[in-house]
Design a protein around this motif. Sequence first.
Motif, PDB file in Angstrom:
ATOM      1  N   MET A 164    -109.494 -42.472 -39.269  1.00  0.00           N
ATOM      2  CA  MET A 164    -108.563 -42.718 -38.169  1.00  0.00           C
ATOM      3  C   MET A 164    -108.442 -41.509 -37.234  1.00  0.00           C
ATOM      4  O   MET A 164    -107.992 -41.640 -36.117  1.00  0.00           O
ATOM      5  N   PHE A 165    -108.808 -40.298 -37.696  1.00  0.00           N
ATOM      6  CA  PHE A 165    -108.654 -39.134 -36.846  1.00  0.00           C
ATOM      7  C   PHE A 165    -109.863 -39.005 -35.931  1.00  0.00           C
ATOM      8  O   PHE A 165    -111.019 -39.117 -36.350  1.00  0.00           O
ATOM      9  N   TYR A 166    -109.642 -38.722 -34.638  1.00  0.00           N
ATOM     10  CA  TYR A 166    -110.690 -38.706 -33.626  1.00  0.00           C
ATOM     11  C   TYR A 166    -110.900 -37.289 -33.075  1.00  0.00           C
ATOM     12  O   TYR A 166    -110.337 -36.322 -33.559  1.00  0.00           O
ATOM     13  N   THR A 167    -111.667 -37.190 -32.012  1.00  0.00           N
ATOM     14  CA  THR A 167    -112.019 -35.915 -31.395  1.00  0.00           C
ATOM     15  C   THR A 167    -110.771 -35.148 -30.958  1.00  0.00           C
ATOM     16  O   THR A 167    -109.840 -35.733 -30.386  1.00  0.00           O
ATOM     17  N   VAL A 168    -110.781 -33.833 -31.197  1.00  0.00           N
ATOM     18  CA  VAL A 168    -109.618 -33.009 -30.856  1.00  0.00           C
ATOM     19  C   VAL A 168    -109.476 -32.902 -29.346  1.00  0.00           C
ATOM     20  O   VAL A 168    -110.413 -32.565 -28.636  1.00  0.00           O
ATOM     21  N   GLN A 169    -108.252 -33.234 -28.861  1.00  0.00           N
ATOM     22  CA  GLN A 169    -107.938 -33.124 -27.443  1.00  0.00           C
ATOM     23  C   GLN A 169    -106.538 -32.535 -27.311  1.00  0.00           C
ATOM     24  O   GLN A 169    -105.799 -32.419 -28.274  1.00  0.00           O
ATOM     25  N   LYS A 170    -106.172 -32.166 -26.092  1.00  0.00           N
ATOM     26  CA  LYS A 170    -104.824 -31.664 -25.815  1.00  0.00           C
ATOM     27  C   LYS A 170    -104.056 -32.730 -25.037  1.00  0.00           C
ATOM     28  O   LYS A 170    -104.578 -33.300 -24.077  1.00  0.00           O
ATOM     29  N   PHE A 171    -102.824 -33.016 -25.448  1.00  0.00           N
ATOM     30  CA  PHE A 171    -102.033 -34.052 -24.816  1.00  0.00           C
ATOM     31  C   PHE A 171    -100.657 -33.496 -24.465  1.00  0.00           C
ATOM     32  O   PHE A 171    -100.088 -32.688 -25.218  1.00  0.00           O
ATOM     33  N   PRO A 172    -100.082 -33.943 -23.356  1.00  0.00           N
ATOM     34  CA  PRO A 172     -98.731 -33.495 -22.999  1.00  0.00           C
ATOM     35  C   PRO A 172     -97.687 -34.096 -23.930  1.00  0.00           C
ATOM     36  O   PRO A 172     -97.869 -35.186 -24.457  1.00  0.00           O
ATOM     37  N   ALA A 173     -96.580 -33.371 -24.116  1.00  0.00           N
ATOM     38  CA  ALA A 173     -95.542 -33.799 -25.048  1.00  0.00           C
ATOM     39  C   ALA A 173     -94.922 -35.126 -24.659  1.00  0.00           C
ATOM     40  O   ALA A 173     -94.594 -35.941 -25.524  1.00  0.00           O
ATOM     41  N   ASN A 174     -94.764 -35.347 -23.344  1.00  0.00           N
ATOM     42  CA  ASN A 174     -94.129 -36.588 -22.932  1.00  0.00           C
ATOM     43  C   ASN A 174     -94.977 -37.808 -23.274  1.00  0.00           C
ATOM     44  O   ASN A 174     -94.476 -38.913 -23.503  1.00  0.00           O
ATOM     45  N   GLN A 175     -96.322 -37.630 -23.343  1.00  0.00           N
ATOM     46  CA  GLN A 175     -97.199 -38.743 -23.720  1.00  0.00           C
ATOM     47  C   GLN A 175     -97.010 -39.082 -25.202  1.00  0.00           C
ATOM     48  O   GLN A 175     -97.025 -40.243 -25.596  1.00  0.00           O
ATOM     49  N   TRP A 176     -96.836 -38.045 -26.020  1.00  0.00           N
ATOM     50  CA  TRP A 176     -96.593 -38.251 -27.457  1.00  0.00           C
ATOM     51  C   TRP A 176     -95.293 -39.040 -27.667  1.00  0.00           C
ATOM     52  O   TRP A 176     -95.234 -39.990 -28.442  1.00  0.00           O
ATOM     53  N   THR A 177     -94.277 -38.666 -26.916  1.00  0.00           N
ATOM     54  CA  THR A 177     -92.993 -39.359 -27.014  1.00  0.00           C
ATOM     55  C   THR A 177     -93.143 -40.829 -26.634  1.00  0.00           C
ATOM     56  O   THR A 177     -92.568 -41.723 -27.275  1.00  0.00           O
ATOM     57  N   ALA A 178     -93.931 -41.088 -25.594  1.00  0.00           N
ATOM     58  CA  ALA A 178     -94.156 -42.468 -25.145  1.00  0.00           C
ATOM     59  C   ALA A 178     -94.882 -43.273 -26.222  1.00  0.00           C
ATOM     60  O   ALA A 178     -94.589 -44.462 -26.440  1.00  0.00           O
ATOM     61  N   LEU A 179     -95.859 -42.629 -26.891  1.00  0.00           N
ATOM     62  CA  LEU A 179     -96.607 -43.324 -27.955  1.00  0.00           C
ATOM     63  C   LEU A 179     -95.689 -43.690 -29.122  1.00  0.00           C
ATOM     64  O   LEU A 179     -95.758 -44.796 -29.652  1.00  0.00           O
ATOM     65  N   GLN A 225    -102.231 -43.430 -46.683  1.00  0.00           N
ATOM     66  CA  GLN A 225    -102.359 -42.466 -47.776  1.00  0.00           C
ATOM     67  C   GLN A 225    -102.603 -41.051 -47.240  1.00  0.00           C
ATOM     68  O   GLN A 225    -102.135 -40.062 -47.807  1.00  0.00           O
ATOM     69  N   GLN A 226    -103.339 -40.963 -46.090  1.00  0.00           N
ATOM     70  CA  GLN A 226    -103.507 -39.658 -45.445  1.00  0.00           C
ATOM     71  C   GLN A 226    -102.165 -39.137 -44.947  1.00  0.00           C
ATOM     72  O   GLN A 226    -101.850 -37.944 -45.093  1.00  0.00           O
ATOM     73  N   LEU A 227    -101.370 -40.027 -44.365  1.00  0.00           N
ATOM     74  CA  LEU A 227    -100.045 -39.635 -43.913  1.00  0.00           C
ATOM     75  C   LEU A 227     -99.167 -39.186 -45.076  1.00  0.00           C
ATOM     76  O   LEU A 227     -98.385 -38.241 -44.951  1.00  0.00           O
ATOM     77  N   HIS A 228     -99.316 -39.855 -46.235  1.00  0.00           N
ATOM     78  CA  HIS A 228     -98.561 -39.458 -47.426  1.00  0.00           C
ATOM     79  C   HIS A 228     -98.942 -38.032 -47.825  1.00  0.00           C
ATOM     80  O   HIS A 228     -98.081 -37.210 -48.175  1.00  0.00           O
ATOM     81  N   GLY A 229    -100.243 -37.740 -47.746  1.00  0.00           N
ATOM     82  CA  GLY A 229    -100.691 -36.391 -48.054  1.00  0.00           C
ATOM     83  C   GLY A 229    -100.079 -35.363 -47.111  1.00  0.00           C
ATOM     84  O   GLY A 229     -99.658 -34.278 -47.533  1.00  0.00           O
ATOM     85  N   TYR A 230    -100.021 -35.721 -45.829  1.00  0.00           N
ATOM     86  CA  TYR A 230     -99.413 -34.815 -44.836  1.00  0.00           C
ATOM     87  C   TYR A 230     -97.937 -34.624 -45.143  1.00  0.00           C
ATOM     88  O   TYR A 230     -97.387 -33.510 -45.036  1.00  0.00           O
ATOM     89  N   VAL A 231     -97.247 -35.711 -45.528  1.00  0.00           N
ATOM     90  CA  VAL A 231     -95.825 -35.638 -45.848  1.00  0.00           C
ATOM     91  C   VAL A 231     -95.586 -34.664 -46.997  1.00  0.00           C
ATOM     92  O   VAL A 231     -94.667 -33.829 -46.952  1.00  0.00           O
ATOM     93  N   LEU A 232     -96.421 -34.754 -48.034  1.00  0.00           N
ATOM     94  CA  LEU A 232     -96.279 -33.870 -49.194  1.00  0.00           C
ATOM     95  C   LEU A 232     -96.539 -32.412 -48.808  1.00  0.00           C
ATOM     96  O   LEU A 232     -95.815 -31.500 -49.219  1.00  0.00           O
TER      97      LEU A 232
END
Length: 567
Positions: A1-16, A66-73
């Motif tokens: 699920m993880f894709y190419t590394v890019q830079k995104f503005p914070a307001n776009q993250w909030t919208a997502l 399950q990847q997200l669970h790993g990140y949570v831990l």
Amino acid sequence: MFYTVQKFPANQWTALISCLAQGGADAIVALREASEFLNSGVKPDGFDLVHLVRVSADLGYASYCQQLHGYVLKSGFVSNTFVSNALMRFYYKRMDSLSDAHKAFVEILQPNVVSWNSLMSGYVKSGEFRRTLGLFLELERSGICGDAYSFTAALVASGQVNLLQLGKSIHSKIVKYGLECGNVVANCLIDMYGKCDSVEDAIRVFDGMIDKDIVSWNSVIAACARNGELEQALSFWNQAPERDTITYNELISGIAQFGNIEDAVGVLSNMPNPNSSSWTSIVTGYVNRNRAREALEFFSKMHSSDIEMDEFTFSIILSGIAGLAALTWGMLIHCCTVKHGLDTCVVVGSALIDMYSKCGQINNAESIFWSLPKKNLITWNAMISGYAHSGDLMKVIEYFEQLKMVKDLKPDSITFLNVLAACSHNEIPLQKAIQYLESMIKGYGIEPTIEHCCSMIRLMGQRGEVWRAEKMISELGFGSFGVVWKALLGASGACKDTMVAKIAAAKVIELEGADDYVYVMMSNMFAYHGKWREMSLLRKFMRDKGVRKETGCSWIEVENAMSNTSI
């Protein structure tokens, strides 16, 4: 699920995240873009993670969850109750893994009532009602105040395992917290009392309701009908302001079980929109009354009427066929299950295994067993039972050992009963069978039943050690049950142990009164050992009482022996 590394503005993250929170068709795209943000180094907070886990679970992205669970831990969000609750929901709803859900629950430092409710709900849906009640009692001890959801889950579990006193205790707490006025809680109370054979209490709760809905009427009708109170059920049925399919089905089921099945058929014929359950209740009534041939006739009529059949229809008719050992019919029904795409369903698969086993086709049963994508404890027990009845101890032990290794499953009392039955069909050392019984009690915490006790008595009788059986009856606490002493009397007769037989006979008479079986058994025992005086006195007593020998028990040899012997 993880894709190419890019830079995104914070307001776009909030919208997502906002898009994920709203759900809908755009959630898939939003989740994909959110995964790119995570790869770019964005650090989500607890609110973000809740929505990421929820949407990923709803879309079936198990690996990503399950990847997200790993990140949570790794990131320390495991202490966030809301994030952990979302992970629990994922595991028991999408992964069908209550053990992983329970692990996620244990990781929560301060679980809230939603955490407890989520896990309890998972156990209820999986049929693990005692685990549900165990959690409810832990919740009570934790100091967290349960809510309506907690109490309804506990009430459902109490009803399913028939724990009336616990159900009443929960009812008291519901009144204490002022929750008895809610329809959902009240309806669950009616259902619990009905399943615990306490119809009066169910009616009392129903009468105390201010705003009754159709679920309330259906629940009280079901409580009466399921306990054979058909007149009361009909009274409520006639008073109900409206009726739906469930209303009719509950009445049909009750009449089919306790009344005249033809009356149940009459209600069905006048029903506006009968469904599969309506017809299946009639089939079940015939099967439960050992009228399997009539069940087959009704099933055939159901089939010709183009009524959609479900897994329960097929499982009950297969049960009837198993009782008849009607292999040809069983194979025809098997073909029907394949046509309906239900042959790999766990309920139907288990019934097919049982049917083929009882029809002597154990290889077919085993083939079906291994073809099932999912197996529950009933499936395993059906397979173990099949081999137990065929006398194949090695296969019984093989499947028993495999079952012990299955995640989220463990042997129950039926499993051990089949293992003990297999032991009695084979020359297995008695100590090995005793070890299985001890394992059941001490290793799995399963209380032995009368059936377990009688099975061990028969086994000890076969080994000529009925004196141990007499001791075991007291140790297991079954000394006040006449049926176990009858089993001991039969086992004593098989190994011709007169001393133990006298003790068993005396106990049967003490607990159940004079019994023809006792006198016949003792008469045979005296005859075998040539104790003609005792036998003569007993025969005179039997003749005075009008006791007759059962078919197959000959008096001729006894009388010949007496005529040739001086008493």
